[in-house]
Design an enzyme around this catalytic site. Structure first.
Site, PDB file in Angstrom:
ATOM      1  N   TYR A 155      -1.758  -0.880  10.707  1.00  0.00           N
ATOM      2  CA  TYR A 155      -1.856  -1.180   9.278  1.00  0.00           C
ATOM      3  C   TYR A 155      -0.622  -0.684   8.533  1.00  0.00           C
ATOM      4  O   TYR A 155      -0.041  -1.404   7.709  1.00  0.00           O
ATOM      5  CB  TYR A 155      -3.120  -0.536   8.708  1.00  0.00           C
ATOM      6  CG  TYR A 155      -3.346  -0.773   7.240  1.00  0.00           C
ATOM      7  CD1 TYR A 155      -3.717  -2.027   6.765  1.00  0.00           C
ATOM      8  CD2 TYR A 155      -3.198   0.262   6.317  1.00  0.00           C
ATOM      9  CE1 TYR A 155      -3.942  -2.244   5.410  1.00  0.00           C
ATOM     10  CE2 TYR A 155      -3.411   0.052   4.967  1.00  0.00           C
ATOM     11  CZ  TYR A 155      -3.791  -1.200   4.513  1.00  0.00           C
ATOM     12  OH  TYR A 155      -4.002  -1.413   3.162  1.00  0.00           O
ATOM     13  N   SER A 194       0.855  -1.182   0.000  1.00  0.00           N
ATOM     14  CA  SER A 194       0.000   0.000   0.000  1.00  0.00           C
ATOM     15  C   SER A 194       0.893   1.235   0.000  1.00  0.00           C
ATOM     16  O   SER A 194       2.074   1.156   0.361  1.00  0.00           O
ATOM     17  CB  SER A 194      -0.890   0.005   1.249  1.00  0.00           C
ATOM     18  OG  SER A 194      -1.642   1.216   1.352  1.00  0.00           O
TER      19      SER A 194
END
Length: 264
Positions: A156, A142
């Site tokens: 995350y 990401s």
């Protein structure tokens, strides 16, 4: 002949969102598939893809955090198809929590699924890929963590940035075996995960969160899952034969802008 014809790809988190998109795009280009997910709906996805594209699809309900289970499905795929040429480490989770309010359980969830899940999956598949003469690994990371971050994303971000190091180190180790390893770093994508994030941020009006996200992106929209799937298929094909150890950003330029309020 399509660019993935005759290849066999194992894709995790394949029942919905980006995983389902990877599977659909790979099948469009002729790949046979091994689809893995915790959700039983992976069988329905497999049947639909097989019917639409005429490729062979093996579906398995499996937990990427279980190394033995991942070895068994990789072995089963090898027995079924006789080779394994591509791997997409896609299974992942995202839970928002402010750092000082977060729990060890939330941290462990991100580490176990996002980091260890990729680790266990690659450990299970790579011996078969070596036996098959080489291939390609696509790791779904990401822009969050390595490039950007928002409040509440510490666990995350930690897990996704770790996947960049995983990708680079694994690319170096696997290069002698004719195996390339690359990471895709998306921004926000219109998937069930994005919907889940929006519900966490504003349970009363999650749609407004997605609208505001789109406004902050120079292209004024979130990515479509198929746009990520097309990049993934490119990285799994010989069209990208000299791309190795790369982290490829696909975010509509959202990680470039400094702010959403400063500028002429």
């Amino acid at each position: 002949m399509s660019k993935l014809t005759g290849r066999v790809a194992l894709i995790t988190g394949a029942s919905k969102g980006m995983g389902k998109s990877h599977a659909t795009i790979y099948a469009k280009y002729g790949a046979n598939l091994i689809l893995v997910d915790l959700d039983e709906s992976v069988h329905e996805v497999a049947a639909d893809i097989q019917k639409q594209y005429g490729v062979e699809v093996l579906a398995q309900v499996c937990d990427v955090t279980d190394p033995q289970a991942m070895r068994l499905i990789a072995d089963k795929g090898m027995q079924r198809f006789g080779k394994l040429n591509a791997l997409v480490c896609n299974a992942g989770v995202c839970r928002f929590a402010r750092f000082l309010d977060s729990s060890d359980a939330e941290l462990d969830l991100h580490i176990n699924v996002n980091i260890k899940g990729a680790w266990h999956t690659a450990r299970a598949v790579l011996p078969h890929m070596i036996e098959s003469g080489g291939g390609a690994v696509v790791v779904m990371s990401s822009i969050t963590g390595d490039m950007t971050a928002d409040p509440g994303e510490v666990a995350y971000a930690l897990s996704k940035s770790a996947l960049i190091g995983f990708t680079k180190a694994l690319a170096v180790e696997m290069a002698p075996y004719n195996i390339r390893v690359n990471a895709i770093c998306p921004g926000f994508v219109l998937t069930p995960m994005a919907d889940q994030v929006a519900r966490q941020v504003n349970p009363d009006d999650p749609e407004s969160v997605l609208v505001e996200l789109a406004k902050a992106i120079p292209m004024k929209r979130l990515a479509r899952p198929d746009e990520i799937g097309e990049l993934s298929a490119f990285l799994a094909s010989e069209e990208s034969s000299y791309i190795n150890g790369a982290q490829i950003v696909i975010d509509g330029a959202s990680s470039i802008t400094e702010t959403v309020s400063v500028g002429i």
